[in-house]
Structure formats: C-alpha cells, structure tokens
Design a protein around this motif. Structure first.
Motif, PDB file in Angstrom:
ATOM      1  N   ARG A 186       0.799  -1.229   0.000  1.00 14.53           N
ATOM      2  CA  ARG A 186       0.000   0.000   0.000  1.00 14.53           C
ATOM      3  C   ARG A 186       0.831   1.278   0.000  1.00 14.53           C
ATOM      4  O   ARG A 186       0.492   2.221  -0.742  1.00 14.53           O
ATOM      5  CB  ARG A 186      -0.965  -0.011   1.189  1.00 14.53           C
ATOM      6  CG  ARG A 186      -2.135  -0.981   0.998  1.00 14.53           C
ATOM      7  CD  ARG A 186      -2.956  -1.130   2.259  1.00 14.53           C
ATOM      8  NE  ARG A 186      -2.182  -1.771   3.322  1.00 14.53           N
ATOM      9  CZ  ARG A 186      -2.699  -2.165   4.481  1.00 14.53           C
ATOM     10  NH1 ARG A 186      -3.991  -1.949   4.733  1.00 14.53           N
ATOM     11  NH2 ARG A 186      -1.956  -2.763   5.385  1.00 14.53           N
ATOM     12  N   TRP A 199       3.403   1.920  -1.469  1.00 14.10           N
ATOM     13  CA  TRP A 199       4.013   2.104  -2.786  1.00 14.10           C
ATOM     14  C   TRP A 199       2.991   2.413  -3.863  1.00 14.10           C
ATOM     15  O   TRP A 199       3.337   2.483  -5.048  1.00 14.10           O
ATOM     16  CB  TRP A 199       4.829   0.872  -3.157  1.00 14.10           C
ATOM     17  CG  TRP A 199       5.933   0.625  -2.190  1.00 14.10           C
ATOM     18  CD1 TRP A 199       5.929  -0.238  -1.131  1.00 14.10           C
ATOM     19  CD2 TRP A 199       7.191   1.308  -2.142  1.00 14.10           C
ATOM     20  NE1 TRP A 199       7.104  -0.153  -0.440  1.00 14.10           N
ATOM     21  CE2 TRP A 199       7.904   0.783  -1.027  1.00 14.10           C
ATOM     22  CE3 TRP A 199       7.786   2.285  -2.922  1.00 14.10           C
ATOM     23  CZ2 TRP A 199       9.176   1.225  -0.698  1.00 14.10           C
ATOM     24  CZ3 TRP A 199       9.051   2.731  -2.598  1.00 14.10           C
ATOM     25  CH2 TRP A 199       9.739   2.206  -1.493  1.00 14.10           C
ATOM     26  N   SER A 200       1.737   2.612  -3.477  1.00 16.50           N
ATOM     27  CA  SER A 200       0.694   2.874  -4.458  1.00 16.50           C
ATOM     28  C   SER A 200       0.921   4.186  -5.210  1.00 16.50           C
ATOM     29  O   SER A 200       0.460   4.351  -6.337  1.00 16.50           O
ATOM     30  CB  SER A 200      -0.684   2.898  -3.779  1.00 16.50           C
ATOM     31  OG  SER A 200      -0.751   3.928  -2.807  1.00 16.50           O
ATOM     32  N   GLU A 201       1.661   5.124  -4.599  1.00 14.28           N
ATOM     33  CA  GLU A 201       1.951   6.395  -5.270  1.00 14.28           C
ATOM     34  C   GLU A 201       2.729   6.186  -6.567  1.00 14.28           C
ATOM     35  O   GLU A 201       2.661   7.014  -7.480  1.00 14.28           O
ATOM     36  CB  GLU A 201       2.732   7.313  -4.338  1.00 14.28           C
ATOM     37  CG  GLU A 201       1.947   7.812  -3.136  1.00 14.28           C
ATOM     38  CD  GLU A 201       2.780   8.768  -2.285  1.00 14.28           C
ATOM     39  OE1 GLU A 201       3.686   9.417  -2.847  1.00 14.28           O
ATOM     40  OE2 GLU A 201       2.526   8.851  -1.078  1.00 14.28           O
ATOM     41  N   GLU A 222       2.107   3.887  -8.642  1.00 15.56           N
ATOM     42  CA  GLU A 222       1.233   3.234  -9.612  1.00 15.56           C
ATOM     43  C   GLU A 222       2.011   2.145 -10.364  1.00 15.56           C
ATOM     44  O   GLU A 222       2.184   2.203 -11.587  1.00 15.56           O
ATOM     45  CB  GLU A 222       0.628   4.243 -10.573  1.00 15.56           C
ATOM     46  CG  GLU A 222      -0.269   5.260  -9.868  1.00 15.56           C
ATOM     47  CD  GLU A 222      -0.986   6.192 -10.824  1.00 15.56           C
ATOM     48  OE1 GLU A 222      -0.748   6.072 -12.050  1.00 15.56           O
ATOM     49  OE2 GLU A 222      -1.788   7.013 -10.363  1.00 15.56           O
ATOM     50  N   VAL A 236       2.381  -5.681  -8.845  1.00 12.32           N
ATOM     51  CA  VAL A 236       2.658  -5.968  -7.436  1.00 12.32           C
ATOM     52  C   VAL A 236       2.507  -7.473  -7.238  1.00 12.32           C
ATOM     53  O   VAL A 236       1.696  -8.118  -7.895  1.00 12.32           O
ATOM     54  CB  VAL A 236       1.734  -5.205  -6.467  1.00 12.32           C
ATOM     55  CG1 VAL A 236       1.992  -3.713  -6.549  1.00 12.32           C
ATOM     56  CG2 VAL A 236       0.268  -5.509  -6.743  1.00 12.32           C
ATOM     57  N   GLU A 262      -7.543  -1.145  -5.786  1.00 12.80           N
ATOM     58  CA  GLU A 262      -7.723   0.157  -5.155  1.00 12.80           C
ATOM     59  C   GLU A 262      -6.599   0.452  -4.172  1.00 12.80           C
ATOM     60  O   GLU A 262      -6.098   1.585  -4.094  1.00 12.80           O
ATOM     61  CB  GLU A 262      -9.068   0.197  -4.428  1.00 12.80           C
ATOM     62  CG  GLU A 262      -9.382   1.539  -3.780  1.00 12.80           C
ATOM     63  CD  GLU A 262     -10.734   1.553  -3.092  1.00 12.80           C
ATOM     64  OE1 GLU A 262     -11.080   2.600  -2.501  1.00 12.80           O
ATOM     65  OE2 GLU A 262     -11.450   0.529  -3.135  1.00 12.80           O
ATOM     66  N   ALA A 263      -6.179  -0.568  -3.417  1.00 12.86           N
ATOM     67  CA  ALA A 263      -5.143  -0.364  -2.401  1.00 12.86           C
ATOM     68  C   ALA A 263      -3.762  -0.189  -3.009  1.00 12.86           C
ATOM     69  O   ALA A 263      -2.928   0.556  -2.480  1.00 12.86           O
ATOM     70  CB  ALA A 263      -5.133  -1.540  -1.434  1.00 12.86           C
ATOM     71  N   THR A 264      -3.479  -0.879  -4.114  1.00 18.81           N
ATOM     72  CA  THR A 264      -2.131  -0.866  -4.683  1.00 18.81           C
ATOM     73  C   THR A 264      -1.980   0.084  -5.865  1.00 18.81           C
ATOM     74  O   THR A 264      -0.861   0.453  -6.203  1.00 18.81           O
ATOM     75  CB  THR A 264      -1.731  -2.274  -5.145  1.00 18.81           C
ATOM     76  OG1 THR A 264      -2.609  -2.698  -6.206  1.00 18.81           O
ATOM     77  CG2 THR A 264      -1.827  -3.277  -3.992  1.00 18.81           C
ATOM     78  N   ARG A 265      -3.102   0.408  -6.533  1.00 16.45           N
ATOM     79  CA  ARG A 265      -3.102   1.240  -7.741  1.00 16.45           C
ATOM     80  C   ARG A 265      -2.171   0.666  -8.807  1.00 16.45           C
ATOM     81  O   ARG A 265      -1.548   1.400  -9.578  1.00 16.45           O
ATOM     82  CB  ARG A 265      -2.732   2.689  -7.403  1.00 16.45           C
ATOM     83  CG  ARG A 265      -3.739   3.356  -6.487  1.00 16.45           C
ATOM     84  CD  ARG A 265      -3.251   4.696  -5.969  1.00 16.45           C
ATOM     85  NE  ARG A 265      -3.072   5.671  -7.044  1.00 16.45           N
ATOM     86  CZ  ARG A 265      -2.521   6.870  -6.884  1.00 16.45           C
ATOM     87  NH1 ARG A 265      -2.075   7.214  -5.675  1.00 16.45           N
ATOM     88  NH2 ARG A 265      -2.387   7.706  -7.900  1.00 16.45           N
ATOM     89  N   ALA A 266      -2.070  -0.662  -8.823  1.00  9.79           N
ATOM     90  CA  ALA A 266      -1.192  -1.343  -9.774  1.00  9.79           C
ATOM     91  C   ALA A 266      -1.938  -1.660 -11.058  1.00  9.79           C
ATOM     92  O   ALA A 266      -3.163  -1.818 -11.068  1.00  9.79           O
ATOM     93  CB  ALA A 266      -0.647  -2.631  -9.159  1.00  9.79           C
ATOM     94  N   VAL A 313      -2.011  -7.268 -10.623  1.00  5.76           N
ATOM     95  CA  VAL A 313      -1.761  -7.860  -9.313  1.00  5.76           C
ATOM     96  C   VAL A 313      -1.545  -9.353  -9.514  1.00  5.76           C
ATOM     97  O   VAL A 313      -2.397 -10.046 -10.067  1.00  5.76           O
ATOM     98  CB  VAL A 313      -2.934  -7.631  -8.340  1.00  5.76           C
ATOM     99  CG1 VAL A 313      -2.677  -8.335  -7.008  1.00  5.76           C
ATOM    100  CG2 VAL A 313      -3.168  -6.143  -8.121  1.00  5.76           C
TER     101      VAL A 313
END
Length: 527
Positions: free
Chosen positions: A196, A198-200, A202, A206, A241-245, A248
């Motif tokens: 989470r 590291w979501s910035e 994007e 992950v 939503e949590a990782t913005r990856a 996944v």
C-alpha cells in the motif's frame, strides 16, 4: 515445416532470448545475508532436552533484495543494487558474493550506523532446527537520505525497477520520492510485505503472497489452501484500489499464482510438485524472472509461466539458490519429453491418490494450441488437483480429422501441452475414444469442452461406472484449430514465415489474456 515445428527448441529459445536481451534492471530494497550452517546430531545437551548440532560447514548466500539481484544476474540481466549494509563481516561477505555474480554494488551503501541483517539456519540431519535472526535495526534519517540519493544514478537507463520492501524501515518516504520520478516511464515491480505505501508509484506489477494479501484485505483465508484463489478473485477490486497497480499477481506457494485483471482472473500458474529441501527465496526467484521477462518485452502470461518454472527449479534445491537461463533450459527441456506410458502414468497417479488428490482427465488432439485450448485446460485443472491430458496419437488424429492432420506430430504436441503449468501429466492413446484409458485410470472427473454434451460422449457411462463425474466446460467461440490452420494457409508465404516465431511463443505459453505491450524502455524483440 509446420507452424509449431520450432516447439522442440522452445526450451532453449525462450531462456536464450531472455539472456540476449540483457536488460538493465535496478533492485532497490532490504538486503540480507542468509547463512546455512549444517552438521550432525548424535546427542542431547545436558542443560536441556535440546539436540547438539556439531557444525561441519557454513554456507552463505545473498538473501532478500540481494537474492532477487542474484537471480536477475543469473538470468542475464545487467543488475544494479541499491541497499544498506553495515561495516561488518556480514556486509563484506554479502558484497563479495554479489560482486562475484556480476551485480553492480555501487549503490550498496556501507554505514557504521547499522549492522547487516543476517538469518542463519542451523541444520541437523537434513532438518532446520533453528533460525537465528540478527536484525539491522531502524536506519537513521541520515542513512535513509543517503540511500535515496543513490537511487537516481542507479535507475537512470534501467528497463525496470524492482522494489523489495521487507519492512525494515530503510525504504521510507525519501526513497519513494526518488523513485516517483521514474513512475510511468520505467517498468516498476513492487514486492513488499505491505504494497500500500508504494501505491503512489502506480506500479506495473505488485506481487503479494497469500499472507500479505490476507493482511491487505483484512481477511482470513480458509483453512488449508482451498478457497484462496476464489477469495482474491472476488475481492480483486480492493487489491487494485489499495495498490493502484496495473496488474496484481498473488503468489500462493504450492498452489502457484493468480494474475488478476480488473475484470476478473486473467491467468493461473500451478507449481509442479517438488520435495522441498529447506528451500528459501523461491518468491525472490519468481519476482526476478517475471521482471526480467517483462523487461525483455515478453508477454505477461509468458513471463508468468517462465517465472513459475524458475520458482519450481529453486524449490527443489536446498538453501538460498538462483535459477539461471541454463537451469530454465534444462527444466523446460525435461517437460518437452513428458509423454508417459500407461504403466508409469498409473504408478504416478496412484501416488497422487495416496496424498488425497483428485484426478482430472481430459483428452483431445491439441494440434495447434490456441486461446480456447488454454482456457479450457485451466478450467479443467480447477476441477481437481491433478490434471492428466491424454493426446490422440497421430493415426488417431488422421482418422478423426482427415489425412492432412495432425499439423504437428505427437512429440511436438506433447511438448507444448507439457509446458503449460496447469498440466501435470501427459499421455497418449491410439484408439478412437479414450474409453480403455478411462477404465484403467478411473479419473475422479472427466472434462470435455463446451462443444460437447454428456449425451454425445461414449465415454460418459464408462466414467460414471468407474465412479467418476463428467464435467462439460465453457466453450470459447471462434477459437478452433481448423480456423487457425485455415488462416495460416490463406496468408501470403512471406507473412506466414514472419509470423511463425510469434505464433510459436504466443500460442504455446501465452494464454488467457492478451499480451500487454512491453514497457517503453524495454527491448521489443519478443511480443
């Protein structure tokens, strides 16, 4: 030459292509020195009912982010490592091991403010008796600032960045800000206990494991391994939503991996059964191979299958080890000659049943593999624990399909099918129906594609008489070998030749989803 004639060389071609690309990859993360101290046990100590291990050898290997770097180097990547070590013997030993493997340790900073994290396993009589962890402690703000300052030079010109965050505190906001400048222009893969923060970035990918995924979702997985795949698929929206990856990949240890898309499950891999020998770091190997393959421009599902194969290699070895391109070549080459005679198949299936595993059988020609096949085989695997694929022999195919079939001989077809991680065993039969095989194998489940019904199958009453169940799976419209062959035959000769290599890899290994484009800075030799 048939369209998939080069499948015999797939085991050599794919790893060679990976090494030839030689992408520059930067690893930023928590480095560890793994120790494996082994000896014999012949007595108990007087002070307590504890065994005495008489040490006979001490082996060391890079662990954590350093293990990821070692695996990348073994796969042919040009690797730069950014991390912190202490000014101690462990730090010197770790740096020397990395240097010997060709890893660029310019960004591996030594500081007297911390000690190098070590994890020493004590092994007696082939059993890990104890692990002694010597943690580095929380780095100072000055150490973290120095680490962040090393990031730009290390990442410049890299095709990919792997973030290996094991929660030591070294990878704080300063490192995050340093990496943010490269988000969107470089393939970013995050392998973190908690993705989470590291979501910035994007990130492109992950790779949380089962425990990390459960914590992220605030969920408790069902007892054992069943139900985990369904749970993460159902709650994939929360993960994105949590990782913005963009992707996944949930790693499920013995159950392989699940690639999730925002629409649902996109791809599955399965770990091949292996006797673990105190193996450690298979997850690092998986992440390294996945990143290397994507950085080399390979499609996502191809990359996942290669990464699963690499993890399978190291799980069968003791200690902390790496998977090289030579290891991948040997492993995949072994799969390509996997046609089992009936007596050997029955012996292996008997062993699987003793472990309580449910046997799924399906059969077909599988002449020119396409997306419909791979989706169908993935669904078949999910019906039980062990998937056996029975291939029609060449004479049987000719009787069923006509004198111009099969396009590919049995050995080539078997090599392709065996390379899929969802397939456990491959056998062949020359009768017009697999009824004799069903009677001998007595599968728990017999699976067929959705273009059949149970009433159409002569095998159905035999399966039920043997105590099994017939399952009809989804039908993928507009996907058939006949259509693929017709398309190839109507293409101009030059176009057909140019597309052969692409069709080989894309059709054989890539499956349920399309092929995401290679990252902007990655070579595009393999699509």
């Amino acid at each position: 030459m048939s369209v998939l004639k080069n499948v015999r060389g797939l085991a050599e071609w794919v790893p060679a292509e990976l090494a030839a690309a030689a992408p520059v990859i930067t690893v930023v993360g928590d480095v560890i020195l793994d120790g494996w101290w082994s000896g014999s046990i012949e007595r108990f100590c007087r002070e307590a009912p504890a065994p005495v291990v008489d040490l006979q050898r001490r082996d060391y290997a890079p662990g954590g982010a350093a293990n990821t770097a070692m695996n990348l180097a073994a796969l042919g990547a040009r690797v730069r490592l950014v991390g912190l070590v202490g000014m101690d013997d462990a730090g010197s030993r770790l740096r020397a091991l990395l240097d010997d493997a060709g890893v660029d340790t310019t960004g591996l900073l030594s500081t007297a403010a911390i000690q190098t994290t070590t994890k020493n396993r004590i092994i007696g009589a082939d059993q890990v008796m104890l692990r002694i962890d010597d943690q580095a402690g929380i780095p100072s703000d000055e150490c973290i600032a120095e680490l962040a300052a090393a990031v730009p030079d290390a990442v410049a010109g890299s095709a990919a960045v792997v973030v290996c965050d094991y929660g030591t505190g070294a990878l704080g906001p300063a490192v995050m800000r340093a990496l943010t400048a490269y988000a969107g222009s470089t393939l970013v893969v995050v392998d973190a206990h908690d993705p989470r923060p590291w979501s910035e970035l994007e990130p492109a990918i992950v790779t949380p494991n089962a425990q990390e995924t459960a914590r992220l979702l605030g969920a408790t997985f069902p007892a054992g391994t069943s139900g985990r795949e369904e749970l993460v698929t159902e709650r994939r929206g929360e993960l994105f939503e949590a990782t913005r990856a963009a992707a996944v990949v949930v790693t499920l240890d013995r159950d392989g991996t699940v690639l999730l898309s925002k629409e649902g499950q996109a791809h599955r891999t399965w770990a091949r059964p292996a006797s673990e020998k105190q193996a450690s770091g298979a997850g690092d190997t998986f992440v390294a191979c996945l990143t290397a393959a994507r950085a080399a421009g390979m499609p996502m599902t191809t990359s996942l299958d290669l990464a699963q194969a690499a993890a399978d290699v190291v799980v069968g070895r003791p200690g902390t080890s790496v998977c090289s391109t030579a290891d991948l070549t040997e492993y995949l080459g072994g799969l390509s000659s996997a046609i089992l005679p009936l007596d050997e198949l029955l012996r292996r299936v008997a062993g699987e049943r003793e472990q309580g595993r449910r046997i799924v059988l399906t059969n077909g020609c599988f002449d020119v593999l396409h997306r419909g096949h791979t989706r169908y085989l993935t669904q078949a695997k999910q019906l039980g624990d062990v998937l056996v694929v029975a291939l029609n022999g060449d004479d049987s195919v000719r009787r069923l399909k006509g004198p111009d079939r099969p396009i590919n001989p049995l050995a080539d077809r078997a090599g392709v099918i065996a390379a899929l991680s969802c397939v456990d065993y491959v056998t062949a039969f020359d009768t017009d129906t697999p009824v004799p095989l069903i009677e001998a194998l007595r599968p728990d489940i017999y699976a067929k594609g959705g273009d059949y019904s149970s009433q159409m199958l002569a095998e159905a009453p035999v399966v039920e008489r043997c105590g099994g169940t017939v399952r009809i799976l989804d039908y993928v419209p507009e996907r058939s070998t006949t259509a693929v062959v017709e398309k190839i035959r109507t293409l101009p000769v030059e176009s057909t030749a140019n597309s052969t290599a692409h069709s080989t890899v894309e059709s054989v290994v890539d499956s349920a989803v399309g092929s995401p484009a290679a990252p902007p800075s990655a070579p595009t030799g393999v699509q």
